[in-house]
Design a protein around this motif. Structure first.
Motif, PDB file in Angstrom:
ATOM      1  N   VAL A 274       0.837  -1.201   0.000  1.00 50.55           N
ATOM      2  CA  VAL A 274       0.000   0.000   0.000  1.00 50.55           C
ATOM      3  C   VAL A 274       0.870   1.249   0.000  1.00 50.55           C
ATOM      4  O   VAL A 274       0.661   2.187  -0.792  1.00 50.55           O
ATOM      5  CB  VAL A 274      -0.942   0.006   1.216  1.00 50.55           C
ATOM      6  N   LEU A 275       1.873   1.278   0.860  1.00 49.12           N
ATOM      7  CA  LEU A 275       2.743   2.444   0.951  1.00 49.12           C
ATOM      8  C   LEU A 275       3.571   2.626  -0.315  1.00 49.12           C
ATOM      9  O   LEU A 275       3.801   3.758  -0.758  1.00 49.12           O
ATOM     10  CB  LEU A 275       3.660   2.319   2.173  1.00 49.12           C
ATOM     11  N   ILE A 276       4.026   1.521  -0.910  1.00 46.65           N
ATOM     12  CA  ILE A 276       4.761   1.619  -2.175  1.00 46.65           C
ATOM     13  C   ILE A 276       3.857   2.198  -3.256  1.00 46.65           C
ATOM     14  O   ILE A 276       4.277   3.037  -4.064  1.00 46.65           O
ATOM     15  CB  ILE A 276       5.303   0.235  -2.586  1.00 46.65           C
ATOM     16  N   GLY A 277       2.593   1.759  -3.281  1.00 44.23           N
ATOM     17  CA  GLY A 277       1.644   2.307  -4.252  1.00 44.23           C
ATOM     18  C   GLY A 277       1.422   3.794  -4.048  1.00 44.23           C
ATOM     19  O   GLY A 277       1.363   4.567  -5.020  1.00 44.23           O
ATOM     20  N   VAL A 278       1.310   4.216  -2.795  1.00 43.22           N
ATOM     21  CA  VAL A 278       1.131   5.640  -2.495  1.00 43.22           C
ATOM     22  C   VAL A 278       2.355   6.438  -2.935  1.00 43.22           C
ATOM     23  O   VAL A 278       2.240   7.528  -3.529  1.00 43.22           O
ATOM     24  CB  VAL A 278       0.862   5.843  -0.989  1.00 43.22           C
ATOM     25  N   MET A 279       3.539   5.892  -2.673  1.00 43.78           N
ATOM     26  CA  MET A 279       4.764   6.581  -3.086  1.00 43.78           C
ATOM     27  C   MET A 279       4.846   6.711  -4.598  1.00 43.78           C
ATOM     28  O   MET A 279       5.302   7.732  -5.126  1.00 43.78           O
ATOM     29  CB  MET A 279       5.985   5.845  -2.534  1.00 43.78           C
ATOM     30  N   LEU A 280       4.405   5.665  -5.305  1.00 40.23           N
ATOM     31  CA  LEU A 280       4.409   5.740  -6.768  1.00 40.23           C
ATOM     32  C   LEU A 280       3.454   6.828  -7.248  1.00 40.23           C
ATOM     33  O   LEU A 280       3.778   7.585  -8.169  1.00 40.23           O
ATOM     34  CB  LEU A 280       4.023   4.388  -7.365  1.00 40.23           C
ATOM     35  N   MET A 281       2.284   6.923  -6.636  1.00 36.65           N
ATOM     36  CA  MET A 281       1.331   7.973  -7.001  1.00 36.65           C
ATOM     37  C   MET A 281       1.940   9.356  -6.787  1.00 36.65           C
ATOM     38  O   MET A 281       1.834  10.236  -7.643  1.00 36.65           O
ATOM     39  CB  MET A 281       0.049   7.817  -6.185  1.00 36.65           C
ATOM     40  N   LEU A 282       2.583   9.544  -5.633  1.00 36.37           N
ATOM     41  CA  LEU A 282       3.202  10.839  -5.344  1.00 36.37           C
ATOM     42  C   LEU A 282       4.334  11.130  -6.322  1.00 36.37           C
ATOM     43  O   LEU A 282       4.514  12.278  -6.751  1.00 36.37           O
ATOM     44  CB  LEU A 282       3.728  10.860  -3.902  1.00 36.37           C
ATOM     45  N   LEU A 283       5.077  10.079  -6.674  1.00 39.99           N
ATOM     46  CA  LEU A 283       6.171  10.264  -7.630  1.00 39.99           C
ATOM     47  C   LEU A 283       5.645  10.714  -8.977  1.00 39.99           C
ATOM     48  O   LEU A 283       6.181  11.647  -9.591  1.00 39.99           O
ATOM     49  CB  LEU A 283       6.954   8.950  -7.771  1.00 39.99           C
ATOM     50  N   VAL A 284       4.588  10.054  -9.456  1.00 40.77           N
ATOM     51  CA  VAL A 284       4.021  10.389 -10.763  1.00 40.77           C
ATOM     52  C   VAL A 284       3.452  11.808 -10.751  1.00 40.77           C
ATOM     53  O   VAL A 284       3.534  12.535 -11.745  1.00 40.77           O
ATOM     54  CB  VAL A 284       2.938   9.367 -11.153  1.00 40.77           C
ATOM     55  N   ILE A 285       2.900  12.225  -9.612  1.00 38.43           N
ATOM     56  CA  ILE A 285       2.299  13.555  -9.516  1.00 38.43           C
ATOM     57  C   ILE A 285       3.370  14.654  -9.443  1.00 38.43           C
ATOM     58  O   ILE A 285       3.312  15.652 -10.163  1.00 38.43           O
ATOM     59  CB  ILE A 285       1.367  13.639  -8.289  1.00 38.43           C
ATOM     60  N   PHE A 286       4.353  14.452  -8.558  1.00 36.09           N
ATOM     61  CA  PHE A 286       5.297  15.536  -8.271  1.00 36.09           C
ATOM     62  C   PHE A 286       6.629  15.409  -9.021  1.00 36.09           C
ATOM     63  O   PHE A 286       7.337  16.407  -9.174  1.00 36.09           O
ATOM     64  CB  PHE A 286       5.566  15.601  -6.758  1.00 36.09           C
ATOM     65  N   ARG A 287       6.986  14.198  -9.442  1.00 32.72           N
ATOM     66  CA  ARG A 287       8.224  14.044 -10.222  1.00 32.72           C
ATOM     67  C   ARG A 287       8.016  12.932 -11.244  1.00 32.72           C
ATOM     68  O   ARG A 287       8.560  11.823 -11.111  1.00 32.72           O
ATOM     69  CB  ARG A 287       9.420  13.736  -9.311  1.00 32.72           C
ATOM     70  N   PRO A 288       7.211  13.194 -12.255  1.00 31.62           N
ATOM     71  CA  PRO A 288       6.865  12.153 -13.221  1.00 31.62           C
ATOM     72  C   PRO A 288       8.064  11.609 -13.999  1.00 31.62           C
ATOM     73  O   PRO A 288       7.989  10.517 -14.557  1.00 31.62           O
ATOM     74  CB  PRO A 288       5.880  12.857 -14.155  1.00 31.62           C
ATOM     75  N   GLN A 289       9.153  12.368 -14.063  1.00 34.44           N
ATOM     76  CA  GLN A 289      10.326  11.899 -14.792  1.00 34.44           C
ATOM     77  C   GLN A 289      11.159  10.909 -13.994  1.00 34.44           C
ATOM     78  O   GLN A 289      12.139  10.362 -14.501  1.00 34.44           O
ATOM     79  CB  GLN A 289      11.209  13.074 -15.216  1.00 34.44           C
ATOM     80  N   GLY A 290      10.789  10.632 -12.725  1.00 33.54           N
ATOM     81  CA  GLY A 290      11.551   9.713 -11.905  1.00 33.54           C
ATOM     82  C   GLY A 290      12.743  10.394 -11.266  1.00 33.54           C
ATOM     83  O   GLY A 290      13.006  11.576 -11.469  1.00 33.54           O
ATOM     84  N   ILE A 291      13.487   9.626 -10.491  1.00 37.18           N
ATOM     85  CA  ILE A 291      14.589  10.199  -9.718  1.00 37.18           C
ATOM     86  C   ILE A 291      15.698  10.727 -10.633  1.00 37.18           C
ATOM     87  O   ILE A 291      16.224  11.818 -10.432  1.00 37.18           O
ATOM     88  CB  ILE A 291      15.147   9.149  -8.738  1.00 37.18           C
TER      89      ILE A 291
END
Length: 328
Positions: free
Chosen positions: A300-317
């Motif tokens: 669940v937490l990994i899924g939430v982190m992925l959502m936040l990543l796509v929203i705030f840094r869609p290009q990835g790290i």
């Protein structure tokens, strides 16, 4: 303090495990598909299954280690051709539906009870036989070796030899990807990703280029399947939809259209899951979360982190926003 020391050791072991390397290899292939060419391949797990089973079945049939590797490569390439020739004129969601359907078809074919003598059916194949020739190639002597405080058998199931080969393949495919993307061929792929119609107007056979990218990335996925099988077992359900989802998460986390993104993403994906489950298991009472619920919480937490990543840094790290104009 002992907990944090043990956790640090577990993090390093997880980061260097052959499983992490196998997912990194498959994610490198997926990155060629989507990151550099813009192909919405949601069936990379199918390439892993084809490569893994091609290798295992060939070795079990007595063909030897190196012929089995060749057969696995050819099987992955043929699967890419059969999948790509009729479908690569599709774009976006339509291609995604076809690829995920193809991956599910090969997985369910491998699960057929009628094919149990060949594929092992739903239970897969569990045998040390297809690992024996791989172990025989090891230059290491029998016994155990400690390096930087980590002790493994030199040759076995969870061993130094597997780690050396798995991570050598990771860096080999990273180098191949880097060289390909610096070549004129790679620049055409990026052009197709940005504007396929423009590349077609320049006289480029875009379907041919996309097919080549699909086959090359698929063969890398096949090698990921081979690495997954080396612990002496292979099961069709190990290459289902969750595996493709994890590969996409790895690629997006590290950064699509980057060379090192799949490597960083694979390490972070497994390490973050380990940290969440370990910390929750240590500090959260069983009356609140048992071990099974802790594992579910990690997802669940990994899924939430992925959502936040796509929203705030869609290009990835490691990604660059300039590389996000995908033609899908």
């Amino acid at each position: 303090m002992e907990f944090w020391t043990d956790l640090l050791g577990s993090i390093v072991q997880t980061a260097l495990s052959p499983t992490t390397a196998a997912f990194a290899v498959a994610a490198i292939g997926l990155n060629i598909h989507f990151g550099f060419t813009g192909l919405m391949n949601i069936g990379q797990a199918g390439f892993m299954l084809i490569g893994g089973y091609g290798f295992v079945i060939s070795v079990m049939a007595g063909l030897g280690f190196w012929p089995a590797i060749v057969i696995a490569i050819l099987a992955s390439a043929v699967f890419g051709l059969l999948l790509g020739i009729p479908t690569l004129k599709l774009r976006g969601d339509y291609l995604a539906i076809v690829t995920i359907g193809a991956a599910e078809i090969v997985r369910n074919v491998a699960r057929l009870a009628n094919l149990t003598p060949i594929t092992g059916g739903p239970s897969g194949i569990q045998s040390p036989n297809f690992r024996e020739e791989f172990n025989a190639l090891s230059p290491f002597p029998e016994g155990r070796t400690t390096i930087l405080g980590f002790t493994y058998t030199n040759v076995g199931v969870d061993d130094w030899w597997s780690r050396l080969v798995a991570w050598a393949l990771v860096f080999l495919f990273l180098l191949i990807t880097w060289l390909l993307m610096r070549s004129p061929w790679g620049r055409v792929l990026k052009g197709i990703r940005e504007d396929e119609d423009a590349m077609r107007s320049l006289g480029k056979n875009t379907v041919s280029y996309k097919l080549q990218a699909l086959v090359i990335g698929g063969v890398m996925g096949g090698f990921g399947g081979i690495l997954m099988s080396l612990p002496a077992s292979i099961n069709p359900d190990s290459f289902g939809r969750p595996t493709t989802f994890n590969l996409w998460m790895i690629m997006l986390l590290g950064g699509a259209a980057t060379i090192l993104g799949p490597l960083l993403g694979a390490i972070l994906f497994f390490v973050v899951r380990l940290v969440i489950t370990s910390v929750a298991g240590e500090f959260v009472p069983d009356s609140i979360l048992n071990s099974q619920q802790t594992e579910q919480l990690a997802w669940v937490l990994i899924g939430v982190m992925l959502m936040l990543l796509v929203i705030f840094r869609p290009q990835g790290i490691l990604g660059d926003k300039k590389e996000l104009s995908f033609n899908v």
